[in-house]
Motif scaffolding. Structure first.
Motif, PDB file in Angstrom:
ATOM      1  N   UNK A 132       0.844  -1.186   0.000  1.00 29.28           N
ATOM      2  CA  UNK A 132       0.000   0.000   0.000  1.00 29.28           C
ATOM      3  C   UNK A 132       0.884   1.242   0.000  1.00 29.28           C
ATOM      4  N   UNK A 133       0.278   2.376  -0.322  1.00 28.84           N
ATOM      5  CA  UNK A 133       1.006   3.638  -0.353  1.00 28.84           C
ATOM      6  C   UNK A 133       0.228   4.679   0.443  1.00 28.84           C
ATOM      7  N   UNK A 134       0.938   5.367   1.323  1.00 25.50           N
ATOM      8  CA  UNK A 134       0.362   6.472   2.080  1.00 25.50           C
ATOM      9  C   UNK A 134       1.145   7.728   1.716  1.00 25.50           C
ATOM     10  N   UNK A 135       0.438   8.791   1.324  1.00 25.70           N
ATOM     11  CA  UNK A 135       1.131   9.992   0.880  1.00 25.70           C
ATOM     12  C   UNK A 135       0.443  11.251   1.359  1.00 25.70           C
ATOM     13  N   UNK A 136       1.238  12.298   1.490  1.00 24.43           N
ATOM     14  CA  UNK A 136       0.702  13.637   1.702  1.00 24.43           C
ATOM     15  C   UNK A 136       0.612  14.280   0.326  1.00 24.43           C
ATOM     16  N   UNK A 143      -3.361  10.595   2.959  1.00 28.21           N
ATOM     17  CA  UNK A 143      -4.331   9.536   2.690  1.00 28.21           C
ATOM     18  C   UNK A 143      -3.659   8.385   1.961  1.00 28.21           C
ATOM     19  N   UNK A 144      -4.367   7.271   1.931  1.00 29.27           N
ATOM     20  CA  UNK A 144      -3.893   6.141   1.143  1.00 29.27           C
ATOM     21  C   UNK A 144      -4.048   6.484  -0.331  1.00 29.27           C
ATOM     22  N   UNK A 145      -3.029   6.144  -1.125  1.00 32.41           N
ATOM     23  CA  UNK A 145      -3.023   6.543  -2.524  1.00 32.41           C
ATOM     24  C   UNK A 145      -2.951   5.319  -3.430  1.00 32.41           C
ATOM     25  N   UNK A 146      -3.716   5.367  -4.529  1.00 31.19           N
ATOM     26  CA  UNK A 146      -3.730   4.261  -5.485  1.00 31.19           C
ATOM     27  C   UNK A 146      -2.974   4.605  -6.769  1.00 31.19           C
ATOM     28  N   UNK A 147      -2.385   5.802  -6.841  1.00 37.01           N
ATOM     29  CA  UNK A 147      -1.596   6.160  -8.022  1.00 37.01           C
ATOM     30  C   UNK A 147      -0.615   7.282  -7.683  1.00 37.01           C
ATOM     31  N   UNK A 148       0.384   7.424  -8.520  1.00 37.67           N
ATOM     32  CA  UNK A 148       1.319   8.537  -8.431  1.00 37.67           C
ATOM     33  C   UNK A 148       1.584   9.026  -9.855  1.00 37.67           C
ATOM     34  N   UNK A 155       8.270  16.093 -11.661  1.00 30.41           N
ATOM     35  CA  UNK A 155       7.826  16.239 -10.277  1.00 30.41           C
ATOM     36  C   UNK A 155       6.635  15.331 -10.006  1.00 30.41           C
ATOM     37  N   UNK A 156       6.601  14.805  -8.785  1.00 36.42           N
ATOM     38  CA  UNK A 156       5.497  13.927  -8.393  1.00 36.42           C
ATOM     39  C   UNK A 156       4.343  14.753  -7.864  1.00 36.42           C
ATOM     40  N   UNK A 157       3.135  14.194  -7.964  1.00 37.43           N
ATOM     41  CA  UNK A 157       1.978  14.873  -7.379  1.00 37.43           C
ATOM     42  C   UNK A 157       1.873  14.595  -5.881  1.00 37.43           C
ATOM     43  N   UNK A 158       2.813  13.828  -5.326  1.00 41.19           N
ATOM     44  CA  UNK A 158       2.903  13.648  -3.887  1.00 41.19           C
ATOM     45  C   UNK A 158       3.830  14.732  -3.331  1.00 41.19           C
ATOM     46  N   UNK A 159       3.479  15.329  -2.200  1.00 39.04           N
ATOM     47  CA  UNK A 159       4.450  16.166  -1.494  1.00 39.04           C
ATOM     48  C   UNK A 159       5.523  15.259  -0.904  1.00 39.04           C
ATOM     49  N   UNK A 160       5.073  14.180  -0.289  1.00 35.46           N
ATOM     50  CA  UNK A 160       5.958  13.123   0.183  1.00 35.46           C
ATOM     51  C   UNK A 160       5.091  11.910   0.470  1.00 35.46           C
ATOM     52  N   UNK A 161       5.629  10.739   0.270  1.00 39.87           N
ATOM     53  CA  UNK A 161       4.850   9.534   0.521  1.00 39.87           C
ATOM     54  C   UNK A 161       5.721   8.302   0.656  1.00 39.87           C
ATOM     55  N   UNK A 174       9.575  -5.445   6.538  1.00 42.07           N
ATOM     56  CA  UNK A 174       9.008  -4.773   5.367  1.00 42.07           C
ATOM     57  C   UNK A 174      10.091  -4.078   4.551  1.00 42.07           C
ATOM     58  N   UNK A 175       9.775  -3.847   3.285  1.00 39.39           N
ATOM     59  CA  UNK A 175      10.569  -2.968   2.438  1.00 39.39           C
ATOM     60  C   UNK A 175       9.693  -1.773   2.093  1.00 39.39           C
ATOM     61  N   UNK A 176      10.270  -0.597   2.073  1.00 41.17           N
ATOM     62  CA  UNK A 176       9.486   0.602   1.802  1.00 41.17           C
ATOM     63  C   UNK A 176      10.282   1.566   0.930  1.00 41.17           C
ATOM     64  N   UNK A 177       9.559   2.281   0.091  1.00 41.76           N
ATOM     65  CA  UNK A 177      10.148   3.235  -0.838  1.00 41.76           C
ATOM     66  C   UNK A 177       9.577   4.615  -0.543  1.00 41.76           C
ATOM     67  N   UNK A 178      10.442   5.563  -0.255  1.00 45.14           N
ATOM     68  CA  UNK A 178      10.023   6.933   0.023  1.00 45.14           C
ATOM     69  C   UNK A 178      10.106   7.751  -1.266  1.00 45.14           C
TER      70      UNK A 178
END
Length: 210
Positions: A132-136, A143-148, A155-161, A174-178
């Motif tokens: 899953x992905x959680x982003x600002x 909120x939880x995000x289903x796309x980027x 530039x990403x539409x996420x401020x950070x996630x 876990x493995x996680x990608x910022x």
């Protein structure tokens, strides 16, 4: 001089006595192998899980780079969305994801008729991985995000996630990608405590999908 000859039957008897295992010896060997396998199995299982996680993590990281580079090269928005089917976006990253060029700004994160499909990845975990992905997202909602999506400047539409990948083990495995607003990404850090806690983009321990 007297030369003694042994009969063929007696020679064969001696050779037979020197070959093979007795039933007791065979049972001992089987027991020893079983004991060794019981010690090796947990380590082998963990190694297999690590390989599976790393494979999916690397696939997503590669598709992020592809999406960003294609957005810059084309001067257009490129999106990665959670996969629902071969032609549609969904909400569950654990199924896989699509990478495509957005042609319709009115429906971000959804594959429209004119969108160019760049790549599709199906997660081959048979349901053993949770993603899953959680982003600002601008301006400041989390909120939880289903796309980027990446714009023409990369530039990403996420401020950070944070995109989190878990299996049946605890969140410490876990493995996680910022991913930040500039469009760059990195592996989430693991704290140096005894629990080996993986932390997200805000320094908070990650949680796994349930």
């Amino acid at each position: 001089m007297v030369i003694r000859h042994e009969s063929n039957d007696r020679v064969m008897q001696r050779r037979g006595d020197d070959c093979g295992f007795t039933l007791v010896e065979l049972l001992i060997v089987v027991a020893v192998v079983a004991i060794l396998m019981s010690f090796a199995a947990p380590g082998f299982s963990g190694l297999t899980a690590d390989i599976r996680q790393t494979r999916e993590y690397n696939a997503f990281a590669a598709d992020l780079r592809l999406a960003r580079l294609e957005a810059i090269k084309r001067g257009s928005s490129v999106t990665i969305c959670a996969r629902a089917s071969a032609t549609a976006c969904g909400n569950d990253w654990s199924v896989g994801w699509h990478t495509f060029v957005e042609s319709d700004a009115l429906t971000p994160g959804a594959i429209a008729a004119g969108d160019e499909h760049l790549r599709t990845h199906e997660v081959s975990s048979n349901g053993t991985l949770g993603i899953r992905a959680i982003a600002i997202v601008r301006p400041a909602s989390s909120a939880q995000r289903a796309f980027i999506s990446f714009d023409a400047r990369g530039r990403a539409d996420w401020t950070v996630g944070t995109w989190v990948l878990c299996d049946s083990r605890s969140a410490s495995e876990a493995l996680a990608l910022v991913i930040n607003g500039a469009g760059s990404s990195r592996l989430a850090v693991t704290t140096s405590t005894s629990t080996d806690t993986v932390v997200d983009a805000l320094g908070v321990p990650v949680t796994c999908p349930t």
